[in-house]
Motif scaffolding. Structure first.
Motif, mmCIF file in Angstrom:
data_model
loop_
_atom_site.group_PDB
_atom_site.id
_atom_site.type_symbol
_atom_site.label_atom_id
_atom_site.label_comp_id
_atom_site.label_asym_id
_atom_site.label_seq_id
_atom_site.Cartn_x
_atom_site.Cartn_y
_atom_site.Cartn_z
ATOM 1 N N UNK A 154 -2.116 15.176 -6.460
ATOM 2 C CA UNK A 154 -2.374 14.605 -5.143
ATOM 3 C C UNK A 154 -2.223 13.095 -5.297
ATOM 4 N N UNK A 155 -1.611 12.441 -4.306
ATOM 5 C CA UNK A 155 -1.302 11.017 -4.407
ATOM 6 C C UNK A 155 -2.129 10.195 -3.412
ATOM 7 N N UNK A 156 -2.455 8.976 -3.843
ATOM 8 C CA UNK A 156 -2.997 7.971 -2.931
ATOM 9 C C UNK A 156 -2.073 6.759 -3.004
ATOM 10 N N UNK A 157 -1.657 6.274 -1.839
ATOM 11 C CA UNK A 157 -0.674 5.186 -1.776
ATOM 12 C C UNK A 157 -1.181 4.097 -0.844
ATOM 13 N N UNK A 158 -0.925 2.846 -1.225
ATOM 14 C CA UNK A 158 -1.300 1.703 -0.389
ATOM 15 C C UNK A 158 -0.147 0.714 -0.339
ATOM 16 N N UNK A 159 0.236 0.281 0.883
ATOM 17 C CA UNK A 159 1.302 -0.707 1.064
ATOM 18 C C UNK A 159 0.730 -1.938 1.761
ATOM 19 N N UNK A 160 0.791 -3.062 1.069
ATOM 20 C CA UNK A 160 0.282 -4.339 1.573
ATOM 21 C C UNK A 160 1.436 -5.110 2.202
ATOM 22 N N UNK A 161 1.249 -5.587 3.437
ATOM 23 C CA UNK A 161 2.336 -6.205 4.198
ATOM 24 C C UNK A 161 2.016 -7.661 4.532
ATOM 25 N N UNK A 162 3.073 -8.371 4.966
ATOM 26 C CA UNK A 162 2.895 -9.751 5.410
ATOM 27 C C UNK A 162 3.948 -10.061 6.470
ATOM 28 N N UNK A 163 3.703 -11.103 7.260
ATOM 29 C CA UNK A 163 4.647 -11.495 8.306
ATOM 30 C C UNK A 163 4.466 -12.967 8.621
ATOM 31 N N UNK A 164 5.506 -13.579 9.193
ATOM 32 C CA UNK A 164 5.453 -14.981 9.556
ATOM 33 C C UNK A 164 4.657 -15.179 10.844
ATOM 34 N N UNK A 165 3.989 -16.291 10.914
ATOM 35 C CA UNK A 165 3.259 -16.673 12.116
ATOM 36 C C UNK A 165 4.240 -17.097 13.209
ATOM 37 N N UNK A 166 3.948 -16.685 14.437
ATOM 38 C CA UNK A 166 4.713 -17.132 15.611
ATOM 39 C C UNK A 166 6.205 -16.851 15.510
ATOM 40 N N UNK A 167 6.557 -15.685 14.996
ATOM 41 C CA UNK A 167 7.978 -15.356 14.911
ATOM 42 C C UNK A 167 8.335 -14.189 15.835
ATOM 43 N N UNK A 168 7.436 -13.863 16.761
ATOM 44 C CA UNK A 168 7.733 -12.803 17.718
ATOM 45 C C UNK A 168 7.005 -11.508 17.404
ATOM 46 N N UNK A 169 7.168 -10.514 18.264
ATOM 47 C CA UNK A 169 6.480 -9.242 18.068
ATOM 48 C C UNK A 169 7.069 -8.442 16.908
#
Length: 262
Positions: A207-222
């Motif tokens: 059985x697997x447990x997975x985690x994906x950490x994300x990032x994005x630029x400020x004020x670059x749209x939706x």
């Protein structure tokens, strides 16, 4: 699979312990229910009392499998323009507890630590996490969302977790909204009870447990973010190039390897 859109504004900004303990034959172990400790040991895992849960399992010969191992973090870039939690400082954990007969409680935990703030930040877009498994061996105990327990906690405010997709024969995927304030760890916990259904008694199907950490630029749209689950694991996608994966971790646990404190 659900899709969610983020409109960005503002600027804000578990170390690997390895597999430890002893391994013994599965037939020497008992279920947690048979010694009247099923609810207690499952609750300990929910509360993050992992060492106490391992100790209880060892004392009563409960069939419990633990993995808090990491992949090699030597190339993790800790300096740069990314506002994110540190991969090398964060801790990932997974356990399987044989609650009764062919029923197992799977618990996956990620503790995110050492966060910094930059123009490209992790709090702008949700993280993804989930528990997945092979349908030939595993399925949800009752095939309903009542079989799931999820939580996100921090000394800061604003963190939350939401179930995005649930397929009883594949797994569950969740979206994690991180707090905007800095310095405090954020802990994410996903728990679901499974049953072994292949009838062969195989012990090598994890059985697997997975985690994906994300990032994005400020004020670059939706950002249109999609989080789902499929046979191979989490299915995460972004509609704009300004949102991306900072790092991800995936660990597994399987019956037959009983790990506890020395």
């Amino acid at each position: 699979m659900r899709r969610r859109t983020f409109v960005k504004s503002g600027s804000v900004g578990l170390a690997g312990l390895g597999i430890t303990g002893i391994a013994t034959a599965e037939e020497e172990k008992v279920t947690a229910k048979s010694v009247g400790l099923a609810e207690e040991i499952v609750q300990l895992e929910r509360e993050g009392e992992h060492e106490a849960a391992r100790k209880l399992a060892k004392e009563h010969d409960i069939n419990m499998v633990v993995n808090d191992d990491f992949t090699d973090r030597s190339e993790d870039g800790e300096v740069g323009t990314d506002g994110r939690y540190s991969e090398s400082s964060s801790e990932i954990y997974m356990s399987l507890i044989n609650t009764e007969d062919d029923y197992w409680m799977a618990t996956g935990v990620m503790e995110l630590q050492d966060r910094v703030t930059r123009i490209r930040d992790a709090s702008i877009v949700d993280d993804a996490c989930g528990i997945t498994y092979d349908s030939t061996e595993w399925t949800s105990r009752d095939a309903t969302e009542d079989n799931l327990w999820i939580s996100a906690s921090s000394e800061s405010s604003g963190e939350s977790i939401e179930m995005e997709e649930y397929q009883p024969n594949v797994g569950v995927a969740c979206a994690v909204d991180l707090p905007w304030t800095l310095s405090n760890p954020t802990t994410v916990n996903v728990q679901t009870e499974l049953t072994r259904n292949d009838g062969t008694g195989n012990d090598d199907i994890p059985v697997y447990f997975e985690y994906e950490h994300t990032r994005a630029y400020v004020d670059s749209g939706p950002i249109d973010l999609s989080i789902g689950v499929e046979a191979k694991g989490l299915d995460v996608s972004y509609s704009f190039s300004d949102a991306s994966k900072a790092w991800d971790d995936k660990i597994s646990a399987e019956p037959g390897e009983h790990v506890g404190p020395e």
